[in-house]
Design a protein around this motif. Structure first.
Motif, PDB file in Angstrom:
ATOM      1  N   ARG A  94      -2.386   0.516   4.712  1.00  0.00           N
ATOM      2  CA  ARG A  94      -1.229   1.186   5.310  1.00  0.00           C
ATOM      3  C   ARG A  94      -1.361   2.702   5.176  1.00  0.00           C
ATOM      4  O   ARG A  94      -1.024   3.450   6.097  1.00  0.00           O
ATOM      5  N   LYS A  95      -1.862   3.148   4.020  1.00  0.00           N
ATOM      6  CA  LYS A  95      -2.031   4.583   3.810  1.00  0.00           C
ATOM      7  C   LYS A  95      -3.092   5.147   4.743  1.00  0.00           C
ATOM      8  O   LYS A  95      -2.915   6.228   5.329  1.00  0.00           O
ATOM      9  N   GLU A  97      -3.836   4.077   7.572  1.00  0.00           N
ATOM     10  CA  GLU A  97      -3.274   4.077   8.925  1.00  0.00           C
ATOM     11  C   GLU A  97      -2.225   5.175   9.110  1.00  0.00           C
ATOM     12  O   GLU A  97      -1.654   5.318  10.196  1.00  0.00           O
ATOM     13  N   LYS A  99       0.687   5.498   7.420  1.00  0.00           N
ATOM     14  CA  LYS A  99       2.074   5.091   7.171  1.00  0.00           C
ATOM     15  C   LYS A  99       2.555   5.650   5.829  1.00  0.00           C
ATOM     16  O   LYS A  99       1.775   5.884   4.921  1.00  0.00           O
ATOM     17  N   ILE A 100       3.867   5.847   5.706  1.00  0.00           N
ATOM     18  CA  ILE A 100       4.464   6.358   4.472  1.00  0.00           C
ATOM     19  C   ILE A 100       4.691   5.192   3.522  1.00  0.00           C
ATOM     20  O   ILE A 100       5.319   4.187   3.883  1.00  0.00           O
ATOM     21  N   THR A 102       6.194   3.171   0.228  1.00  0.00           N
ATOM     22  CA  THR A 102       7.459   3.112  -0.501  1.00  0.00           C
ATOM     23  C   THR A 102       7.218   3.359  -1.989  1.00  0.00           C
ATOM     24  O   THR A 102       6.071   3.341  -2.462  1.00  0.00           O
ATOM     25  N   THR A 135       0.634  13.661   2.612  1.00  0.00           N
ATOM     26  CA  THR A 135       1.659  12.725   2.157  1.00  0.00           C
ATOM     27  C   THR A 135       3.036  13.343   2.376  1.00  0.00           C
ATOM     28  O   THR A 135       3.162  14.556   2.555  1.00  0.00           O
ATOM     29  N   SER A 136       4.046  12.507   2.305  1.00  0.00           N
ATOM     30  CA  SER A 136       5.419  13.012   2.391  1.00  0.00           C
ATOM     31  C   SER A 136       5.854  13.532   1.026  1.00  0.00           C
ATOM     32  O   SER A 136       5.240  13.219  -0.004  1.00  0.00           O
ATOM     33  N   GLU A 139       6.710  10.690  -1.274  1.00  0.00           N
ATOM     34  CA  GLU A 139       5.522   9.995  -1.768  1.00  0.00           C
ATOM     35  C   GLU A 139       4.931  10.720  -2.979  1.00  0.00           C
ATOM     36  O   GLU A 139       4.547  10.091  -3.969  1.00  0.00           O
TER      37      GLU A 139
END
Length: 506
Positions: A94-95, A97, A99-100, A102, A135-136, A139
């Motif tokens: 997921r990372k 790709e 995506k953020i 959780t 990253t956000s 995150e």
């Protein structure tokens, strides 16, 4: 299955164990497959290396370091079974790709790094995707908390707890050896822990280790800090952020240092150490990690924002990073230079930077009015109080407090490099200095490194000795000298940068 332990006299950093082919066949374990090794409630995961000769049927071979973690000895019985946890791989996917993740996913990710479920290959993919995609803010906060809360959390008796940290990127940055005793001399608490070198020639821990031990458990560290007001210790043994240690090992090989990981790595350790006030030093300039004001301001903002979320008052000092701090690069050479500065026998960029950083910390700790901290820091340094405090800390850490700079052993092989030109030095190449220092053997060969006899703005004459090289092996010294035959650390005004030969006239 249950296998008996055979402790192997090996050093490995790839999380591997050795299993006999026949045992692996029974459990359908393929070469490189992750297996869980468990004893009582403790377990970890490693990649299986299959062998016929290294371990017998019914045995598993692991390093002595892993055996200590299991609190086991030869012939103890261990549970060994394939690692069926594929959830972590999906989280990493997921990372990759973009995506953020959780909070729960990041906590699992950090846990997987610690237990070995996520090996160096998967850590590499995490680091490279972070380097490219970023990253956000949330995150990074989740990662920072997870890295700290899965390790040792330390609470000191006296507050406020001060700390200072440089993100690195500039050679010779040994300012902590001055800053810590200056601040501690004022009565403030400053437990300075640091890592060993990642991409630099010497980390603070590498330099201090020349003078005293740096590896202490949490209880011993608190004793040192409670008695002296400060310390200069290695964070690795403290188990502050065990996931970070594994991440750093991979970073060192990849030669990358993603900004979100810098933020989480630095602040997770400071959060774990109970810091109330933290000063971040961001060197900026050609050859440093941060090369321009825009990047420096952004990183500074990210540090202060993340610190606020963690309950730490973070201030940032953007400092000049266009050339080395001081003149020495390499553990022993830097330790010697720091001692000379503390004794008042040396002035220049090292002392001025240390005084500036100390001044900010003294103001944050309410020991000086705003704008007066630098004056107080200079007074503490020049009065000899900082030197006495430094000796006190070194003694408490088990070192020789009375060692003289000239008594610090340097590499026995030395070579002087002379200038090819006359003129004023207009530029020093930090990246080349780092490469030369690494060739010479830093940070592992403590006595290796180099001394720069000139800095930007100085005038040099042809044949002046501009660099002194030190190495602990003749071969490394020759390699460094050969490297400098084709690469110039200094650029002088009017110097020919490159000559391209013409083609033969037909």
């Amino acid at each position: 299955m249950q296998l008996k332990l055979k402790i192997l006299d090996i050093q490995e950093n790839q999380d591997i164990v050795f299993i006999n082919f026949n045992d692996a066949l029974k459990e359908r374990i393929d070469p490189g497959e992750k297996v869980v090794i468990k004893k009582s409630d403790y377990f970890f995961s490693s990649s299986a290396v299959l062998t016929n000769d290294l371990v017998k049927i019914g045995y598993i071979g692991i390093s002595s370091e892993k055996a200590k973690r299991l609190n086991s000895k030869d012939n103890d019985t261990l549970d060994v079974y394939p690692d069926g946890n594929i959830e972590l791989s999906h989280i990493l996917k997921r990372k990759i790709e973009g995506k953020i993740l959780t909070k729960e996913e990041i906590v699992k990710l950090v846990g997987g790094i610690i237990t070995g479920n996520i090996d160096s290959v998967l850590i590499s993919s995490f680091l490279t995707s972070t380097q490219i995609l970023g990253t956000s803010t949330k995150e990074v906060e989740h990662l920072t908390r997870a890295m700290a809360e899965t390790g040792t959390m330390i609470k000191f008796e006296k507050s406020p707890v001060m700390d200072v940290h440089s993100i690195g990127g500039v050679p010779g940055n040994k300012t902590a050896l001055l800053t810590v005793p200056i601040v501690a001399s004022s009565g403030l608490t400053i437990p300075k822990t640091s890592s060993r070198a990642i991409t630099s020639p010497a980390g603070t821990a590498d330099v201090v280790e020349v003078l005293s031990p740096v590896d202490f458990g949490a209880d011993r560290l608190k004793e040192i800090v409670n008695s002296t007001g400060g310390c200069l210790a290695w964070s690795g043994v403290l188990n502050l952020t065990p996931a970070d240690d594994k991440i750093v090992e991979v970073e060192r090989k990849l030669l990358i240092d993603p900004e979100p990981i810098i933020l989480a790595s630095v602040l997770s350790k400071k959060y774990a150490m109970g810091a109330d006030f933290l000063l971040i030093d961001i060197p900026m300039g050609d050859g440093a990690k941060v090369t321009n004001w825009e990047s420096a301001r952004k990183l500074a903002s990210n540090f202060t924002e993340l610190g606020s979320a963690l309950g730490i008052h973070v201030e940032v000092a953007i400092t000049y990073g266009g050339q080395p701090i001081g003149n020495a690069v390499g553990p022993a050479l830097e330790a010697r230079e720091a001692l000379l500065a503390l004794q008042g026998k040396l002035t220049g960029s090292l002392t001025e930077k240390a005084i500036g950083l100390s001044g900010i910390l003294l103001e944050l700790g309410k020991k000086a009015e705003v704008g007066k901290g630098k004056d107080l820091a200079r007074e503490i340094l020049e009065s000899g109080k900082a030197l006495e405090k430094f000796k006190e800390i070194i003694k408490a850490q088990g070192g020789n407090p009375n060692i003289k700079p000239e008594e610090i052993p340097l590499g026995k092989y030395k070579e002087n490099i002379s200038s090819d030109d006359s003129g004023y030095i207009t530029k020093i190449d930090n990246s080349l200095i780092v490469k030369v220092a690494k060739i010479l053997g830093t940070p592992f060969d403590k006595g290796s490194g180099l001394i720069l006899n000139y800095k930007v703005g100085d005038r040099v004459e042809k044949n002046d000795v501009i660099v002194e090289l030190y190495a602990e092996s003749e071969e490394r010294l020759l390699l460094a000298k050969k490297f400098l035959d084709y690469n110039k650390i200094f650029q002088t005004e009017g110097m020919i940068l490159k000559r391209f030969p013409g083609l033969k006239v037909i």
